[in-house]
Design a protein around this motif. Structure first.
Motif, PDB file in Angstrom:
ATOM      1  N   SER A   6       0.903  -1.208  -0.107  1.00  0.00           N
ATOM      2  CA  SER A   6      -0.252   0.045   0.048  1.00  0.00           C
ATOM      3  C   SER A   6       0.849   1.190   0.066  1.00  0.00           C
ATOM      4  N   TYR A   7       1.888   1.307   0.810  1.00  0.00           N
ATOM      5  CA  TYR A   7       2.693   2.527   0.958  1.00  0.00           C
ATOM      6  C   TYR A   7       3.576   2.705  -0.560  1.00  0.00           C
ATOM      7  N   ILE A   8       3.936   1.659  -1.214  1.00  0.00           N
ATOM      8  CA  ILE A   8       4.681   1.816  -2.451  1.00  0.00           C
ATOM      9  C   ILE A   8       3.829   2.263  -3.366  1.00  0.00           C
ATOM     10  N   LEU A   9       2.548   1.735  -3.594  1.00  0.00           N
ATOM     11  CA  LEU A   9       1.581   2.027  -4.535  1.00  0.00           C
ATOM     12  C   LEU A   9       1.142   3.682  -4.075  1.00  0.00           C
ATOM     13  N   GLY A  10       1.101   3.879  -2.955  1.00  0.00           N
ATOM     14  CA  GLY A  10       0.590   5.441  -2.604  1.00  0.00           C
ATOM     15  C   GLY A  10       1.698   6.336  -2.990  1.00  0.00           C
ATOM     16  N   LEU A  11       2.958   5.874  -2.847  1.00  0.00           N
ATOM     17  CA  LEU A  11       4.223   6.612  -3.334  1.00  0.00           C
ATOM     18  C   LEU A  11       4.048   6.784  -5.150  1.00  0.00           C
ATOM     19  N   ILE A  12       3.821   5.901  -5.668  1.00  0.00           N
ATOM     20  CA  ILE A  12       3.527   6.001  -7.245  1.00  0.00           C
ATOM     21  C   ILE A  12       2.269   6.979  -7.449  1.00  0.00           C
ATOM     22  N   ILE A  13       1.203   6.835  -6.668  1.00  0.00           N
ATOM     23  CA  ILE A  13       0.052   7.467  -7.119  1.00  0.00           C
ATOM     24  C   ILE A  13       0.419   9.010  -6.593  1.00  0.00           C
ATOM     25  N   GLU A  14       1.214   9.237  -5.664  1.00  0.00           N
ATOM     26  CA  GLU A  14       1.489  10.743  -5.387  1.00  0.00           C
ATOM     27  C   GLU A  14       2.602  11.072  -6.574  1.00  0.00           C
ATOM     28  N   MET A  15       3.553  10.323  -6.965  1.00  0.00           N
ATOM     29  CA  MET A  15       4.571  10.748  -7.837  1.00  0.00           C
ATOM     30  C   MET A  15       3.691  11.234  -9.178  1.00  0.00           C
ATOM     31  N   ILE A  16       2.843  10.334  -9.487  1.00  0.00           N
ATOM     32  CA  ILE A  16       1.838  10.754 -10.887  1.00  0.00           C
ATOM     33  C   ILE A  16       1.180  11.959 -10.819  1.00  0.00           C
ATOM     34  N   ASP A  72       0.356  18.830  -2.006  1.00  0.00           N
ATOM     35  CA  ASP A  72       1.242  17.545  -1.806  1.00  0.00           C
ATOM     36  C   ASP A  72       0.888  17.130  -0.431  1.00  0.00           C
ATOM     37  N   ASN A  73       1.498  18.277   0.362  1.00  0.00           N
ATOM     38  CA  ASN A  73       1.570  18.221   1.736  1.00  0.00           C
ATOM     39  C   ASN A  73       0.436  17.910   2.570  1.00  0.00           C
ATOM     40  N   HIS A  74      -0.656  18.658   2.061  1.00  0.00           N
ATOM     41  CA  HIS A  74      -2.098  18.933   2.921  1.00  0.00           C
ATOM     42  C   HIS A  74      -3.014  17.951   2.348  1.00  0.00           C
ATOM     43  N   ILE A  75      -3.041  17.636   1.154  1.00  0.00           N
ATOM     44  CA  ILE A  75      -4.147  16.789   0.362  1.00  0.00           C
ATOM     45  C   ILE A  75      -3.459  15.267   0.089  1.00  0.00           C
ATOM     46  N   LEU A  76      -2.336  15.413  -0.769  1.00  0.00           N
ATOM     47  CA  LEU A  76      -1.973  14.091  -1.231  1.00  0.00           C
ATOM     48  C   LEU A  76      -1.403  13.064  -0.033  1.00  0.00           C
ATOM     49  N   VAL A  77      -0.347  13.652   0.489  1.00  0.00           N
ATOM     50  CA  VAL A  77       0.066  12.908   1.681  1.00  0.00           C
ATOM     51  C   VAL A  77      -0.753  12.490   2.641  1.00  0.00           C
ATOM     52  N   PRO A  78      -1.565  13.193   3.239  1.00  0.00           N
ATOM     53  CA  PRO A  78      -2.539  12.915   4.289  1.00  0.00           C
ATOM     54  C   PRO A  78      -3.600  11.798   3.558  1.00  0.00           C
ATOM     55  N   MET A  79      -4.036  11.738   2.383  1.00  0.00           N
ATOM     56  CA  MET A  79      -5.009  11.119   1.815  1.00  0.00           C
ATOM     57  C   MET A  79      -4.486   9.513   1.395  1.00  0.00           C
ATOM     58  N   ILE A  80      -3.065   9.755   0.828  1.00  0.00           N
ATOM     59  CA  ILE A  80      -2.729   8.452   0.240  1.00  0.00           C
ATOM     60  C   ILE A  80      -1.536   7.835   0.927  1.00  0.00           C
ATOM     61  N   ILE A  81      -0.735   8.620   1.367  1.00  0.00           N
ATOM     62  CA  ILE A  81       0.537   8.005   2.525  1.00  0.00           C
ATOM     63  C   ILE A  81       0.148   7.784   3.859  1.00  0.00           C
ATOM     64  N   ASN A  82      -0.348   8.670   4.472  1.00  0.00           N
ATOM     65  CA  ASN A  82      -0.601   8.719   6.045  1.00  0.00           C
ATOM     66  C   ASN A  82      -1.412   7.666   6.346  1.00  0.00           C
ATOM     67  N   THR A  83      -2.529   7.322   5.489  1.00  0.00           N
ATOM     68  CA  THR A  83      -3.538   6.295   5.745  1.00  0.00           C
ATOM     69  C   THR A  83      -3.010   4.914   5.494  1.00  0.00           C
ATOM     70  N   LYS A  84      -1.829   4.966   4.867  1.00  0.00           N
ATOM     71  CA  LYS A  84      -1.344   3.422   4.752  1.00  0.00           C
ATOM     72  C   LYS A  84      -0.058   3.159   5.712  1.00  0.00           C
ATOM     73  N   VAL A  85       0.606   4.200   6.465  1.00  0.00           N
ATOM     74  CA  VAL A  85       1.610   4.084   7.347  1.00  0.00           C
ATOM     75  C   VAL A  85       1.293   4.945   8.463  1.00  0.00           C
ATOM     76  N   GLN A  86       0.946   4.555   9.623  1.00  0.00           N
ATOM     77  CA  GLN A  86       0.641   5.014  10.776  1.00  0.00           C
ATOM     78  C   GLN A  86       1.547   5.458  11.552  1.00  0.00           C
ATOM     79  N   ILE A  87       2.520   6.248  11.131  1.00  0.00           N
ATOM     80  CA  ILE A  87       3.857   6.926  11.910  1.00  0.00           C
ATOM     81  C   ILE A  87       3.675   8.226  12.112  1.00  0.00           C
TER      82      ILE A  87
END
Length: 379
Positions: free
Chosen positions: A215-225, A296-311
Motif C-alpha cells: 500500500s505504501y509503495i503504491l501510494g508513493l507511485i500515485i503521489e508521484m504521478i 502534496d503535503n496537505h492533501i495527497l500525503v494525508p490522503m494517500i500515504i498517511n492512511t497506509k503508514v501510521q507513523i
C-alpha cells in the motif's frame, strides 16, 4: 499429573526470568545501538537488499498471478515480472534522456539568459545595496576558487561513489528476482526460528507487513504521478518549455524527502531560462512549486500515504535524518517503510507494544493520571 510433567512445568517456570524495567530498557538500547552500527558499516550491502525487498513485496501479486492463473513455474514467473519492471524503468529513463537531449540543444540560449539574469541581479544589488560590480565579482571569484579547491579534493570520492551507485542499481533487480524465487524458503526459515504456538502471530505479522509495504509503495507511485501531472499543468499555463519532462523529474525527485523538491525547483528554473531571462517567469516557477508542495503535503500525503503508514511526524523526521546519516538518499527513502515494519512488529509483541504506540499517530485528547492518593487531568 505425572512426575515428568510436573518437573517440566517447574523447569519452564524457573527458566522464565522477569528483569526490572531499567535492565530491559538497557537491553533495548544496546540492541538498537548494535543494529544501527551494523547498518552503518554494512550500508553498501544492506541498502540494495532492502530496496530489493520492497520491490519484491510490490511485485509479489504479479508473480502469484502468473503462478496461479497462467500456471507458470516460480522461476519463470519471477523472471518475467522482474524483466517487465526493468523494461518500464528503462523506458522512463530513455524518455527522460531523449528530452534532456532537446534541452542540451538550447544550452547556448540558457547560458546567455543566465548571464542576463545574473547581470540584472548585480545591477539590483548595486542600486539598492551600494555594492559595486568589482566587489561582487571579487566575492564570487573567491567563492569559486574555494569551491574549486574542495572539488579537486573530492572528485575521486565522487567518482567512486557514482561507480558504487551504478553497481548497486545493477544488483537490485538480481536481488529482487532471488527474493521472489526463494520467498517460501525464507518464510519457512522464519517459521523454524519460532515455536509452533507463535506461527499464527508470525503469519499475521508477515501478512500485515506485506499489505502495508504494498500500500505504501503504491501510494508513493500515485503521489508521484499526481505531483508530475500538477507540475506539468502549472508550468504549461505559465509558458515553460519541456513541461512533461520537468513534471516527471519533479514527481520522481519528490520521492526524496525535503531535498528532492528543492533540486527539482532548481532544475525547473534553469530550464525556464531556455526561453526568456525574465524574472517574472522564474517567480512563476517558484509559485507553481510552492502550490504543488502545499497540495502534496496537505492533501495527497494525508490522503494517500498517511492512511497506509501510521507513523507520527516526530518519529518520521528522526527516522529520515538517521537514514540519511546511515545511507544518504537511499536511507531517507527506506526510513518510512522500515519504521512501518518495526511498528507492526512492536504492536504484535506484548513486551514491546509501548514502542509501537510511541511510533503511532493516534493522539489522545486527554490523559488522566491515577494514583492511590489523588488523580489529575493532564490535557
Amino acid at each position: 499429573m505425572s512426575f515428568n510433567t510436573h518437573f517440566n512445568m517447574k523447569n519452564d517456570m524457573s527458566n522464565t526470568i522477569k528483569f526490572p524495567f531499567y535492565i530491559r530498557l538497557s537491553f533495548a538500547m544496546i540492541s538498537l545501538i548494535s543494529i544501527t552500527y551494523i547498518l552503518c558499516i554494512g550500508s553498501s550491502v544492506l541498502m540494495p537488499i532492502l530496496l530489493a525487498f520492497l520491490l519484491a513485496v510490490l511485485l509479489l501479486p504479479i508473480v502469484r498471478f502468473l503462478n496461479s492463473r497462467l500456471h507458470f513455474p516460480n522461476a519463470l514467473s519471477s523472471s518475467i515480472t522482474v524483466i517487465l519492471f526493468v523494461a518500464i524503468i528503462i523506458g522512463i529513463l530513455l524518455f527522460i534522456s531523449y528530452q534532456i537531449s532537446d534541452i542540451a540543444n538550447d544550452f547556448d540560449q540558457i547560458r546567455e539568459n543566465i548571464n542576463i539574469f545574473i547581470n540584472e541581479i548585480q545591477q539590483y544589488i548595486r542600486t539598492y545595496f551600494h555594492v559595486s560590480f568589482w566587489e561582487q565579482r571579487k566575492y564570487i571569484d573567491d567563492i569559486t576558487q574555494d569551491s574549486f579547491k574542495k572539488g579537486k579534493e573530492t572528485i575521486g570520492t565522487t567518482i567512486l561513489s557514482v561507480t558504487n551507485t551504478i553497481l548497486d542499481i545493477a544488483l537490485i533487480p538480481i536481488y529482487t528476482f532471488l527474493i521472489l524465487l526463494y520467498r517460501n524458503h525464507f518464510i519457512l526459515f522464519l517459521a523454524k526460528l519460532f515455536r509452533k504456538e507463535y506461527h499464527i502471530k508470525l503469519q499475521e505479522i508477515l501478512s500485515q507487513i506485506k499489505g502495508t509495504v504494498q500500500s505504501y509503495i503504491l501510494g508513493l507511485i500515485i503521489e508521484m504521478i499526481a505531483v508530475s501531472a500538477l507540475t506539468s499543468i502549472g508550468l504549461y499555463f505559465i509558458g515553460i518549455k519541456y513541461v512533461i519532462l520537468l513534471g516527471i523529474i519533479t514527481g520522481i525527485l519528490n520521492l526524496i524527502p525535503y531535498i528532492g523538491i528543492l533540486v527539482a525547483g532548481v532544475l525547473t528554473i534553469l530550464s525556464s531560462l531556455s526561453s526568456t531571462p525574465e524574472l517574472s517567469l522564474i517567480i512563476g516557477v517558484i509559485i507553481i512549486n510552492i502550490i504543488v508542495q502545499l497540495i502534496d503535503n496537505h492533501i495527497l500525503v494525508p490522503m494517500i500515504i498517511n492512511t497506509k503508514v501510521q507513523i507520527n511526524a516526530f518519529v518520521s523526521i528522526i527516522g529520515i535524518i538517521i537514514g540519511a546519516q546511515i545511507a544518504g538518499i537511499a536511507g531517507m527513502f527506506l526510513a518510512i517503510p522500515i519504521l512501518a515494519i518495526l511498528k507492526i512488529i512492536f504492536d504484535r509483541i506484548e513486551s514491546i507494544e509501548a514502542w509501537g504506540y510511541l511510533m503511532g499517530d493516534n493522539l489522545p485528547k486527554t490523559f488522566i493520571w491515577r494514583t492511590k492518593k489523588s488523580s489529575f487531568n493532564d490535557s
